[in-house]
Design a protein around this motif. Structure first.
Motif, PDB file in Angstrom:
ATOM      1  N   ALA B 196      38.498  50.502  31.672  1.00 33.20           N
ATOM      2  CA  ALA B 196      37.457  49.498  31.434  1.00 33.20           C
ATOM      3  C   ALA B 196      36.980  48.858  32.742  1.00 33.20           C
ATOM      4  CB  ALA B 196      38.004  48.427  30.485  1.00 33.20           C
ATOM      5  N   CYS B 228      39.893  45.120  25.087  1.00 35.57           N
ATOM      6  CA  CYS B 228      40.404  45.069  26.470  1.00 35.57           C
ATOM      7  C   CYS B 228      41.786  44.421  26.504  1.00 35.57           C
ATOM      8  CB  CYS B 228      39.462  44.270  27.356  1.00 35.57           C
ATOM      9  SG  CYS B 228      37.931  45.137  27.711  1.00 35.57           S
ATOM     10  N   ALA B 233      39.208  43.327  32.832  1.00 37.02           N
ATOM     11  CA  ALA B 233      38.537  44.464  32.207  1.00 37.02           C
ATOM     12  C   ALA B 233      37.346  43.993  31.373  1.00 37.02           C
ATOM     13  CB  ALA B 233      39.531  45.227  31.335  1.00 37.02           C
ATOM     14  N   GLU B 234      37.586  42.950  30.598  1.00 32.23           N
ATOM     15  CA  GLU B 234      36.534  42.445  29.724  1.00 32.23           C
ATOM     16  C   GLU B 234      35.354  41.899  30.548  1.00 32.23           C
ATOM     17  OE1 GLU B 234      38.000  40.046  26.504  1.00 32.23           O
ATOM     18  OE2 GLU B 234      36.101  38.978  26.392  1.00 32.23           O
TER      19      GLU B 234
END
Lengths: 321, 282
Positions: B196, B228, B233-234
């Motif tokens: 991600a 995530c 990552a998010e």
């Protein structure tokens, strides 16, 4: 490396230092061969018995750790709690308890090689729920203070390397790898696990400088740069095939431990049915592996009783014992 | 924002984790997040002084003051732009970035790859984390973002060429599952999996470009946005999807708590971008 026969191998590595290395000694100074104690304990699963087993292991090795700073260095690789990719948190917790029982001041540290969010990964791997106050004990070695360590007579192209201060300052660094095959070096065990003390904050993710400088040579260099070490290998459920990430689980049911990482790794190789003489980083680190293996005094389960054949990628078939 | 301000070190820099030593990367991200919101606050001035003092003679920045090499963090600092950094400091940083390429694309390596019949993806020079090593997705994406900003002031052919080659590097390294791994899309005949973080930052760096790979990557990013396992990552996925107008309307509030200063700053930057103010692209 897999293509080398034993005679060629031995001819090429007959001048190195012996395998037996003292806990606090200078790893590369030539000295008479010293006995290396390696223990192999059966451990069928990650149950409560591990806690007592690790205490017995530490007692067997007679570590003088009362009042000493001990840093446990597990292998955290990926966000996959159901895969045998990371050192199991129960084994790490058992080690925390065992070292504390012997009077040590215990911390945990790891600097993963390609995933940046170490704490998130530790959470996914079950460390937070297994080890009380995990966050207080843990240092992300990738973003720890760093010291530039000069490498004396390096095997790699590196003259110096930035390492995590926590790993350099502790009295005993305990390498706690997973027993796994490795697509670049054959097997990844307690010596390869030392890559986690190299600063990701300096070199990035992955620590590609180690690849360019030669992975086996860098493993040998780190082994010599960090002499105050001990190993506890998680061989309960290891990984075979395309390790260290995309392999498959392999139940070996053992915990292997010892003061000399090279002796421990050579023993693990035998358990995995891998010829330690054909593992390049062992040759670089200790010189004459065959001769050095004679110095191992193995206690606990004999290797032949716990041997289990780890599947190898076809290109590594040449290291099969 | 409060968490960010209270975690600043006395020397003006920020650590990755509260109480740790100051590092260049979290300092630059913290500044990027703060400058957009409170440009006059005293912590910003202190942090800029810390950064300015640590720039190396070669124009780059070391990751930590005690390190004697300039690295990828130079790209993150350069994102702060000439107004914050000073015109000369910023220009020198861009010059340093333009000198960097992955060692895997030097002439000798390319000749070797040609003879070995290796993948043509190595033709495009990306950026390494550390000088003298291979190019990787994250430092390449960050360098593209820094050069995009620099090109707003100096749209030189050299910058344009590196931007195009950098984008080609990213597109050539897209994984078969849709996003980006840290480096190669395949290793030892096995497909690499997308991550991600890398997918988000690559999509952000490819803002304004159009290709089938980008469409596929947006689909991958959308499918992973709410699963995530880290705040970082998010944040990168949100930033990447926003850059292509593909952030789902179902824009749920993050459940992931940022655990580092850098992740706190990135979460603030992603929030700002969702509100129409994206410091990476402005």
């Amino acid at each position: 490396m897999p293509g080398l026969n034993r005679r060629e191998f031995l001819q090429g590595c007959s001048l190195g230092p012996p395998l037996g290395l003292a806990l606090a000694g200078c790893a590369r100074s030539p000295r008479a061969r010293r006995e290396s104690l390696v223990s192999v304990a059966r451990a069928p699963d990650y149950g409560q018995e591990l806690y007592g087993e690790l205490r017995r292991t530490l007692a067997d090795h007679r570590l003088n750790i009362r009042g000493k700073r001990v840093l446990l260095k597990p292998n955290l690789v990926e966000f996959e709690p159901d895969s045998p990719i990371n050192t199991h948190p129960v084994l790490v917790h058992a080690a925390v308890e065992a070292f504390r029982a012997f009077g040590a001041d215990v911390a945990i540290g790891e600097g993963p090689g390609h995933r940046r969010n170490t704490l998130d990964m530790a959470e996914a791997a079950g460390y937070f729920r297994t080890i009380p106050h995990f966050e207080d004990l843990f240092t992300d070695l990738n973003v720890d203070r760093v010291s530039q360590v000069q490498l004396s007579r390096p095997h790699s192209r590196l003259k110096s390397i930035y390492l995590a201060q926590s790993a350099l300052a502790c009295d005993l660094l305990v390498s706690m790898p997973k027993m796994k095959t490795h697509h670049w070096v054959g097997a990844t065990l307690s010596m390869k696990n030392l890559f986690g003390v190299v600063s990701g904050g300096v070199y990035g993710w992955p620590k590609n400088i180690l690849h360019w400088a030669g992975i086996p040579a860098c493993i040998a260099d780190l082994y010599h740069a960090l002499p105050r070490h001990f190993a506890i290998v998680d061989g309960i459920v290891g990984m075979e095939g395309n390790g260290p990430i995309q392999g498959t689980p392999k139940h070996a049911g053992v915990v292997v431990a010892g003061r000399d990482l090279a002796a421990v790794d050579a023993t693990c190789c035998q358990i995995m049915c891998i010829d330690p003489l054909r593992i390049e980083y062992l040759r670089l680190a200790v010189g004459n592996v065959d001769d050095s293996m004679q110095s191992i005094r193995q206690i606990g389960e004999p290797v032949h009783r716990v041997q289990c054949k780890f599947d190898l990628l076809p290109e590594w078939s040449g290291i099969r014992l | 924002m409060t968490s960010l301000l209270t975690s600043q070190n006395m020397d003006g820099g920020w650590p990755y984790q509260r109480g740790g030593p100051s590092w260049t990367e979290p300092t630059a991200y913290a500044l990027l997040a703060l400058i957009g919101q409170r440009p006059a606050v005293e912590p910003v001035a202190r942090a800029l002084r810390w950064l300015q003092a640590s720039q190396r003679a070669d124009g780059g920045w070391p990751p930590q003051a005690s390190v004697r090499d300039s690295t990828w963090v130079t790209a993150v600092v350069a994102l702060l732009g000439p107004i914050a950094l000073g015109r000369a400091a910023h220009r020198n940083a861009i010059t340093w970035l333009l000198r960097q390429t992955g060692e895997d694309t030097n002439l000798l390596m390319r000749a070797r790859q040609f003879l070995m019949g290796d993948s043509p993806s190595h033709t495009f020079p990306g950026w390494p984390w550390f000088p003298g090593t291979s190019a990787w997705v994250t430092p390449t994406a960050l360098s593209i973002l820094a050069l995009r900003k620099a090109a707003q002031l100096d749209n030189s052919p050299q910058i344009r060429a590196r931007l195009d080659m950098g984008a080609s590097y990213l597109l050539a390294h897209a994984c078969s599952d849709g996003g980006w791994n840290y480096g190669a899309a395949r290793a030892l005949d096995y497909d690499a999996s997308s991550y991600a973080e890398t997918t988000g930052v690559a999509l952000l760096a490819l803002a304004g470009r159009h290709s089938a790979e980008i469409v596929k990557a947006c689909g991958w990013a959308q499918s992973r946005l709410f699963a995530c396992q880290s705040s970082e990552a998010e944040s990168w996925l949100r930033l990447g999807l926003l850059a292509h107008g593909q952030l789902p309307v179902d824009n749920r509030v993050s459940m992931r708590i940022p655990r580092t200063v850098q992740n706190t700053a990135l979460a603030l930057l992603a929030t700002a971008a969702a509100q129409g103010r994206n410091p990476f692209l402005e």
